[in-house]
Scaffold this motif. Structure first.
Motif, PDB file in Angstrom:
ATOM      1  N   UNK A  22      66.664  34.101  16.926  1.00  0.00           N
ATOM      2  CA  UNK A  22      67.130  33.057  16.743  1.00  0.00           C
ATOM      3  C   UNK A  22      67.398  32.959  15.178  1.00  0.00           C
ATOM      4  N   UNK A  23      66.880  34.014  14.278  1.00  0.00           N
ATOM      5  CA  UNK A  23      67.106  33.919  12.797  1.00  0.00           C
ATOM      6  C   UNK A  23      68.504  34.290  12.396  1.00  0.00           C
ATOM      7  N   UNK A  24      69.406  34.910  13.058  1.00  0.00           N
ATOM      8  CA  UNK A  24      70.593  35.000  12.499  1.00  0.00           C
ATOM      9  C   UNK A  24      71.633  33.859  12.490  1.00  0.00           C
ATOM     10  N   UNK A  25      71.000  33.072  13.264  1.00  0.00           N
ATOM     11  CA  UNK A  25      72.177  31.956  13.906  1.00  0.00           C
ATOM     12  C   UNK A  25      72.599  31.090  12.661  1.00  0.00           C
ATOM     13  N   UNK A  26      71.552  30.612  11.791  1.00  0.00           N
ATOM     14  CA  UNK A  26      71.875  29.841  10.606  1.00  0.00           C
ATOM     15  C   UNK A  26      73.033  30.651   9.722  1.00  0.00           C
ATOM     16  N   UNK A  27      72.796  32.065   9.619  1.00  0.00           N
ATOM     17  CA  UNK A  27      73.881  32.777   8.771  1.00  0.00           C
ATOM     18  C   UNK A  27      75.197  32.592   9.302  1.00  0.00           C
ATOM     19  N   UNK A  28      75.444  32.572  10.438  1.00  0.00           N
ATOM     20  CA  UNK A  28      76.865  32.565  11.174  1.00  0.00           C
ATOM     21  C   UNK A  28      77.280  30.947  11.108  1.00  0.00           C
ATOM     22  N   UNK A  29      76.322  30.131  11.180  1.00  0.00           N
ATOM     23  CA  UNK A  29      76.830  28.591  11.067  1.00  0.00           C
ATOM     24  C   UNK A  29      77.195  28.417   9.695  1.00  0.00           C
ATOM     25  N   UNK A  30      76.594  29.053   8.724  1.00  0.00           N
ATOM     26  CA  UNK A  30      76.988  28.769   7.212  1.00  0.00           C
ATOM     27  C   UNK A  30      78.189  29.527   7.079  1.00  0.00           C
ATOM     28  N   UNK A  31      78.440  30.554   7.466  1.00  0.00           N
ATOM     29  CA  UNK A  31      79.799  31.287   7.395  1.00  0.00           C
ATOM     30  C   UNK A  31      80.874  30.460   8.058  1.00  0.00           C
ATOM     31  N   UNK A  76      77.802  29.388  16.682  1.00  0.00           N
ATOM     32  CA  UNK A  76      76.825  30.804  16.120  1.00  0.00           C
ATOM     33  C   UNK A  76      75.960  31.142  17.400  1.00  0.00           C
ATOM     34  N   UNK A  77      75.246  30.634  18.111  1.00  0.00           N
ATOM     35  CA  UNK A  77      74.331  31.056  19.229  1.00  0.00           C
ATOM     36  C   UNK A  77      75.419  31.793  20.140  1.00  0.00           C
ATOM     37  N   UNK A  78      76.544  31.306  20.425  1.00  0.00           N
ATOM     38  CA  UNK A  78      77.336  32.161  21.420  1.00  0.00           C
ATOM     39  C   UNK A  78      77.689  33.438  20.980  1.00  0.00           C
ATOM     40  N   UNK A  79      77.981  33.464  19.427  1.00  0.00           N
ATOM     41  CA  UNK A  79      78.680  34.420  18.910  1.00  0.00           C
ATOM     42  C   UNK A  79      77.495  35.507  18.730  1.00  0.00           C
ATOM     43  N   UNK A  80      76.355  35.238  18.490  1.00  0.00           N
ATOM     44  CA  UNK A  80      74.941  36.147  18.494  1.00  0.00           C
ATOM     45  C   UNK A  80      74.867  36.767  19.716  1.00  0.00           C
ATOM     46  N   UNK A  81      74.902  35.835  20.936  1.00  0.00           N
ATOM     47  CA  UNK A  81      74.829  36.565  22.229  1.00  0.00           C
ATOM     48  C   UNK A  81      75.889  37.549  22.530  1.00  0.00           C
ATOM     49  N   UNK A 138      78.654  35.914   6.416  1.00  0.00           N
ATOM     50  CA  UNK A 138      78.836  36.859   7.487  1.00  0.00           C
ATOM     51  C   UNK A 138      78.396  38.299   7.347  1.00  0.00           C
ATOM     52  N   UNK A 139      78.339  38.833   6.403  1.00  0.00           N
ATOM     53  CA  UNK A 139      77.359  40.143   5.946  1.00  0.00           C
ATOM     54  C   UNK A 139      76.125  40.050   6.146  1.00  0.00           C
ATOM     55  N   UNK A 140      75.566  38.806   5.744  1.00  0.00           N
ATOM     56  CA  UNK A 140      73.983  38.771   5.996  1.00  0.00           C
ATOM     57  C   UNK A 140      73.811  38.400   7.427  1.00  0.00           C
ATOM     58  N   UNK A 141      74.570  37.634   8.066  1.00  0.00           N
ATOM     59  CA  UNK A 141      74.293  37.598   9.732  1.00  0.00           C
ATOM     60  C   UNK A 141      74.517  38.965  10.280  1.00  0.00           C
ATOM     61  N   UNK A 142      75.312  39.757   9.937  1.00  0.00           N
ATOM     62  CA  UNK A 142      75.099  41.175  10.688  1.00  0.00           C
ATOM     63  C   UNK A 142      74.022  41.809  10.176  1.00  0.00           C
ATOM     64  N   UNK A 143      73.459  41.933   9.181  1.00  0.00           N
ATOM     65  CA  UNK A 143      72.315  42.411   8.696  1.00  0.00           C
ATOM     66  C   UNK A 143      71.210  41.740   9.449  1.00  0.00           C
ATOM     67  N   UNK A 144      70.945  40.592   9.613  1.00  0.00           N
ATOM     68  CA  UNK A 144      69.991  40.056  10.311  1.00  0.00           C
ATOM     69  C   UNK A 144      70.195  40.322  11.878  1.00  0.00           C
ATOM     70  N   UNK A 145      71.141  40.262  12.486  1.00  0.00           N
ATOM     71  CA  UNK A 145      71.128  40.635  13.808  1.00  0.00           C
ATOM     72  C   UNK A 145      70.939  42.152  14.124  1.00  0.00           C
TER      73      UNK A 145
END
Length: 202
Positions: free
Chosen positions: A150-159, A34-39, A175-182
């Motif tokens: 660092x906040x969106x990471x948990x949402x993608x990991x949960x996805x 998830x950290x890699x995906x966020x970057x 995944x939708x919440x991850x996108x909203x967060x980032x």
């Protein structure tokens, strides 16, 4: 954020605080992915890297996802290079096969950086890069991600956790919440800056 903090955040989202369904090694794997995906999605982790250039081409730094810009040190000056898409670069720059001088343009083909003109000597260059974060192993690992990224990471990991269990409805919600967060992180990271407080121009 510490690895254990990420794990706790993911467990809260998954309602698995007692570790009944997901073990720590699994969550660590999801968190690092998830950290890699966020970057990749935000370009939030950047690094200036010095590279000596001597030939027409140089490989990407091993940890680089993308190159934002390149400057070359010429004497006492740091000159920012222009960029052209490779098709334009090939047509209008590389046609001058034997022209050697300090570079003024760069282009990218796959994971190779091309320079024009071809350097006539070794030059020190500074590359503004988006880099891959190193994996977190335990709580002694340094996490270069910072708030709010660092906040969106948990949402993608949960996805990822729900996706691998084929619980697609819940996975999609995360995944939708991850996108909203980032997207919120990106929006709140841009602050107004005055280019020249005295109004004289640069």
């Amino acid at each position: 954020m510490l690895l254990s903090d990420y794990q706790s955040a993911v467990r809260r989202l998954l309602h698995d605080s007692q570790k009944n369904f997901w073990q720590d090694p699994d969550l660590t794997n999801y968190i690092n992915r998830a950290r890699k995906r966020l970057v990749l999605d935000t370009g939030c982790l950047r690094s200036l890297q010095n590279v000596n250039i001597l030939t027409e081409t140089e490989p990407f730094p091993a940890n680089a996802l993308s190159i934002i810009g390149i400057s070359v040190i010429v004497g006492s000056l740091r000159q920012a290079l222009g960029f052209r898409p490779f098709s334009q670069f090939q047509a209008f720059a590389r046609s001058y096969v034997n022209w050697k001088q300090f570079p003024t343009l760069f282009s990218i083909y796959q994971r190779t950086v091309y320079f024009f003109p071809v350097p006539d000597q070794s030059y020190v260059s500074e590359w503004d890069t988006v880099i891959v974060p190193s994996d977190l192993v335990d709580d002694t690992s340094t996490d270069p991600l910072y708030f709010p990224y660092d906040e969106p990471v948990a949402y993608y990991a949960a996805f990822l956790a729900k996706f691998e269990e084929q619980q697609m409805t819940e996975a999609e919600e995360f995944k939708i919440e991850y996108k909203r967060q980032y997207l919120n992180a990106l929006a709140h990271s841009y602050q107004t800056r005055i280019p020249d407080p005295y109004g004289g121009g640069a």
